[in-house]
Structures are given as structure tokens and as C-alpha cells.
Design a protein around this motif. Sequence first.
Motif, short mmCIF file in Angstrom:
data_model
loop_
_atom_site.label_atom_id
_atom_site.label_comp_id
_atom_site.label_asym_id
_atom_site.label_seq_id
_atom_site.Cartn_x
_atom_site.Cartn_y
_atom_site.Cartn_z
N VAL A 89 1.31 -0.70 0.32
CA VAL A 89 0.22 -0.10 -0.06
C VAL A 89 0.96 1.42 -0.09
N GLN A 90 0.81 2.00 -1.63
CA GLN A 90 2.17 2.98 -0.95
C GLN A 90 0.34 4.25 -2.09
N ALA A 91 1.09 5.65 -1.26
CA ALA A 91 0.44 6.58 -1.67
C ALA A 91 1.46 7.72 -1.53
N ARG A 92 1.20 9.16 -2.26
CA ARG A 92 2.02 10.47 -2.07
C ARG A 92 1.61 11.73 -1.67
N LEU A 93 2.40 12.15 -0.96
CA LEU A 93 2.57 13.39 -0.72
C LEU A 93 3.35 14.17 -1.10
N GLY A 94 3.26 14.64 -2.08
CA GLY A 94 4.00 15.24 -2.71
C GLY A 94 5.22 14.79 -3.41
N GLY A 95 6.37 15.23 -3.02
CA GLY A 95 7.67 13.80 -3.36
C GLY A 95 7.36 13.01 -1.76
N ASN A 109 6.69 0.42 6.45
CA ASN A 109 5.13 1.69 6.88
C ASN A 109 6.19 2.66 7.72
N SER A 110 6.56 3.34 7.11
CA SER A 110 7.08 4.63 7.61
C SER A 110 7.04 5.52 6.17
N ALA A 111 6.94 7.00 6.49
CA ALA A 111 6.96 7.58 5.48
C ALA A 111 7.85 8.24 5.04
N LEU A 112 8.17 8.19 3.87
CA LEU A 112 9.85 8.12 3.35
C LEU A 112 9.77 9.86 2.47
N ALA A 113 10.23 10.83 3.85
CA ALA A 113 11.07 12.24 3.29
C ALA A 113 11.77 12.62 2.86
N VAL A 114 11.56 12.75 1.57
CA VAL A 114 12.47 13.54 0.98
C VAL A 114 11.20 13.58 -0.35
N GLY A 115 12.16 14.52 -0.63
CA GLY A 115 11.01 15.41 -1.92
C GLY A 115 10.57 17.13 -0.96
N ASP A 116 9.62 17.55 -1.84
CA ASP A 116 8.70 18.36 -1.34
C ASP A 116 7.54 17.50 -1.38
N PRO A 117 7.00 17.89 -0.61
CA PRO A 117 5.47 17.44 0.06
C PRO A 117 4.31 18.30 -0.25
N ASP A 118 4.58 19.91 -1.01
CA ASP A 118 3.92 19.76 -2.07
C ASP A 118 2.96 20.90 -0.12
N ARG A 119 3.59 21.12 0.32
CA ARG A 119 2.68 21.85 1.57
C ARG A 119 3.64 21.89 2.50
N THR A 120 3.50 23.09 3.88
CA THR A 120 4.06 23.59 4.44
C THR A 120 4.54 21.78 5.43
N LEU A 121 6.16 22.21 6.07
CA LEU A 121 6.09 20.30 7.20
C LEU A 121 4.62 20.54 7.91
N GLU A 122 4.15 21.68 8.70
CA GLU A 122 3.71 21.94 9.64
C GLU A 122 2.73 20.37 9.35
N ALA A 123 2.81 21.64 8.08
CA ALA A 123 0.69 20.00 8.05
C ALA A 123 1.23 18.64 6.97
N ILE A 125 3.04 16.49 8.04
CA ILE A 125 3.25 15.85 9.53
C ILE A 125 1.94 15.42 10.35
N ASP A 126 1.05 16.48 9.99
CA ASP A 126 -0.36 16.47 9.84
C ASP A 126 -1.07 15.13 9.29
N ALA A 127 -0.59 15.10 8.09
CA ALA A 127 -1.37 14.43 6.65
C ALA A 127 -0.27 13.10 6.94
N VAL A 128 0.62 12.94 6.71
CA VAL A 128 0.88 11.70 7.84
C VAL A 128 0.49 10.72 8.66
N ALA A 129 0.04 11.79 10.18
CA ALA A 129 -0.25 11.28 11.27
C ALA A 129 -1.87 10.20 10.68
N GLU A 130 -2.46 11.27 9.86
CA GLU A 130 -3.64 11.17 9.67
C GLU A 130 -3.77 9.40 8.78
N TRP A 131 -2.88 9.81 7.76
CA TRP A 131 -2.85 8.41 6.81
C TRP A 131 -2.83 7.94 7.51
N TYR A 132 -1.89 7.44 8.44
CA TYR A 132 -1.69 6.41 8.78
C TYR A 132 -2.69 5.39 9.81
#
Length: 320
Positions: A89-95, A109-123, A125-132
Motif C-alpha cells: 500500500v503506497q500513496a504520494r504526499l508530493g515527493g 510502514n513509514s513515510a519516506l520524507a524525501v523531496g517536497d511534500p507540496d505543503r508546509t512541513l507542519e501540514a 506531518i499532520d497529513a502523515v499522521a492522519e493517513w496512518y
Amino acid sequence: MLRRQDVGHRVVVRRIVGVTPDRTLYTDALGELVDLTDTDLTIATAKGTVKVPLREVHRAKRVPPARRPPARDVIDLELAANAAWPAPVQARLGGWILRAAGNWTGRANSALAVGDPDRTLEAAIDAVAEWYVAHGQRPLINAPMPLAAPVNAALDARGWTSRPLTLVQTTLLSPLVSRLEARTDLPPVELADTPGDDWYAMVAEHKGTLPADAVRILTGTEEVVFAQVRDAGGELLAVARGAVTDPGRWLGVSLLQTAPAARRRGIAQQVVRALAQWAAQHNATRAYLQVEERNTPAVTLYGRIGFCTHHTYLTREAPL
């Protein structure tokens, strides 16, 4: 003094080792900051891991990395490693890449934080938490260092904890094969397109029960091979997995394990040699592996055969 966001970076620490009537005695430690608590800091130096009580620290600061790879190289290697260990299961959050595999291994089972997530860093992290949370899993973020230093700083502020530091080590294939001479006194290394039941069983001894998602990860790469070594009676002595992926035509070596009774005979090195030869036939030119910094026997073995740390990463866990 150092802070939590300095974990994963190269630092120098001046430590008080004694006091004489004339002067205070110091010693310096240079290396990567592995951990920092309220009482101690831990540094991975060229001579091994050093734990220093904070009460003995005179001065400490971050210093430039000895050999910092370009950001693009880190991203490409992380993307190749992701392709070699494909979460079902994979999904994109910008990069960024969000990955889930029924909680089998942190990598899948972790979000790979490379590239630009296409939103602020705080947003982000919130999106990652919500997805998991939506997938019924504890949020995890894989933060390559020092590339993702801002991510780690933001997670520190939110109270996310860290799993042990992982070293991503690399080497060129051709010199690797040359360094590892063929051994005729050892059982041969067999390479198979699919793993057998006893191959899975040996991996499960180290990784725990293998769910269906684990099998999908292990067999889900197009160019993959499963190595095994048996004694004359057919008993399994060693296993490993090799996968060649893009970008960069990298060989990823994983799950290298040797039965306790067969260790320190050179079998693991012969397995790596066989995987390197196979990968060269698949147009790979470089190899990488991922190993926890605290796994001293494995780090020593890989250093002996020519692997060097390219970068590191921290797997960060959301507060419970």
C-alpha cells in the motif's frame, strides 16, 4: 550544547577526563551523534560507539560532514531502496511516499520524507499522521540524514521518538567482487528466483512471523534473487536477498543471515559475492545495504569488505 535536532549529524565533543592541581584534562570525540538523553549523549566514532555522560561534557558542537553526498544522490538511493522493498500500500504526499504493509518492518510502514511534500512541513506531518491512523497504524516517518534535518527538528518539537540509527552503506560492485575471492572450501551459494519454505523460516527467526504482506514485499520486485547455502546434508546455513532497482541500477542486499553454528567461516562474504556477480549481470554497478549502527558485528563485517556509510536515517514514531 547539542540538541535533539542534532541527532544524525556529525559532531565534536570535548570531554573532561580528569583534573590535576595544575589543569583540567580533556579528550575529544568526533563522529555522528546517535542519541541524546537528559543524562548522556552517544557518538558513533571511527573507533566505535562512545557514550558520554553530560556532566563530563565541556563543549560540544555540530561540525560539517566529512563527505556529504549531494541531496539528489540521497533521494535517488532512497527511491531505489523503496523500489527494492515495495510496500503493498503506497500513496504520494508530493515527493514523500506513504507506505503500509501490515506493520512488517519499519521501512515498509513509514513515510519516506524525501523531496517536497507540496505543503508546509507542519501540514505534511499532520497529513502523515492522519493517513496512518486511517490505516490503523502508528504513524512513522523515515527521515534520511542530514537531508531531512528540518523534518527531524519539527518531529522533536512534537515529541516523536526515534528508533535506533540506521546506516545506509554503499560500495562499487566490481571492486567488491575482486575483494571477495571465491572459496572452494565452502559450500556453494545457490541462487533461486523464489524462496523455499526453509528460506522463509530462517528469515522469520530474525524478522518474526512473515504475514502475507511480507511475502509481497520480498517477491514484489521484478529483478530479485534469493541466495542460500546448504551443508552436505542439506541443512540451511545462510540466506540473503538481492534486488536490482532504479534509479541508478543499485543492488540492494538484505536479510543476510547465517546460522549460529556456521558463523565466522566466511560464508556471509561468499553470499555477498554471489549476489554482486548476479547483479553485475543485471547491469548494476553499485550495491547498498541498511544496517543498524548498534549492530557492531554486521557493521564490522560490511566495513571489512568495503562498504562505507553513504548517509543515515532515523525512523521516527508518533507519541502514543
